[in-house]
Write an enzyme that holds these catalytic residues in place. Sequence first.
Site: not given
Length: 330
Positions: A267, A270
């Site tokens: 988390y 990306h």
Amino acid sequence: MATVAAKREISSAGNDELSREAKRPKADDKNGEEGGNESEWENVLSTFTASSVLSDSAREKIMFVHGKMADHDAVVVLEKTPIREDTLAELFRGSKLRLELRNDIYSSYRLQAPPHLNEIKTTVVCPATEKHVKKYKRQESFLVEETGEDYRSITLPYIQEQSLSLQWVYNILEKKAEADKIVHDDADPEVGFVLLPDLKWDQKQVDDLYLIAIVRQKDIKSLRDLSSEHLPLLQNVFQRGKEAILQRYNLPASKLRVYLHYQPSYYHLHVHFTKLGYDAPGCGVERAHLLSDVIQNLQTDPQFYKSRTLHFPLRADDGLLRRFKEAGRL
């Protein structure tokens, strides 16, 4: 026509932290610093004792093995590397073949290639947590339907309870690890990102090109956090990422698949860059969201991903799946 099956040797990759869908290198005492000479060979697996095969795929030529290494739980990922066009002449010239079958114009052989053309890409996760082991274990999956309210009341609290470290991500952003692998580095704190090869790509051919862009902003967990205020960041990653790949690998944007995962494997926002035509893990419609579509959706509705119902697969033993069942949403 000859069918060739090749034997492989092992090339190991050192200890790893939970990955970009596989794993990043992990340090014990050096806060992410990569040690050792990459040209040196060592038998990191000499103390590894296998206990079970978590899963394998004959199609993808990959195996996930659970065991012990120096009294620690460990997962070893063994993946046969693709045959490279630029090594064909040496492969044909230096290999030994044993005939298995001949019928008319067809012949089948076992081929033993020279050792340096016979490597297995190996990833070691040690010490491995229960989450790592579950991640690679073969099991049934279920498609979950998540509304915006489901995210706020079920998914987000579950994410906040998890304790997986993102230190390996920060090590990359701060150039404490993998600095020599960086393809593009934009240091701007608002729209900047670092682009580098994913561990799943051995970088020996572009047919299975796989890079990850890790954004510098640390408060964006996933697609759900995005709004129109993040458009400059997303557009910068999209444009500069494609330009960097064209410059470094001579691969135009028309041959790239650029997308985000939801749910992501970690988390911190990306973006995945893979070669079109390469069947990369997680590139299916149930998990991948094209970055171009994400940008367009946010241009149309600034809060699109705050309220949009999203679908994604979860494995049978995933804790988040259990929460959805407990809430009566599955």
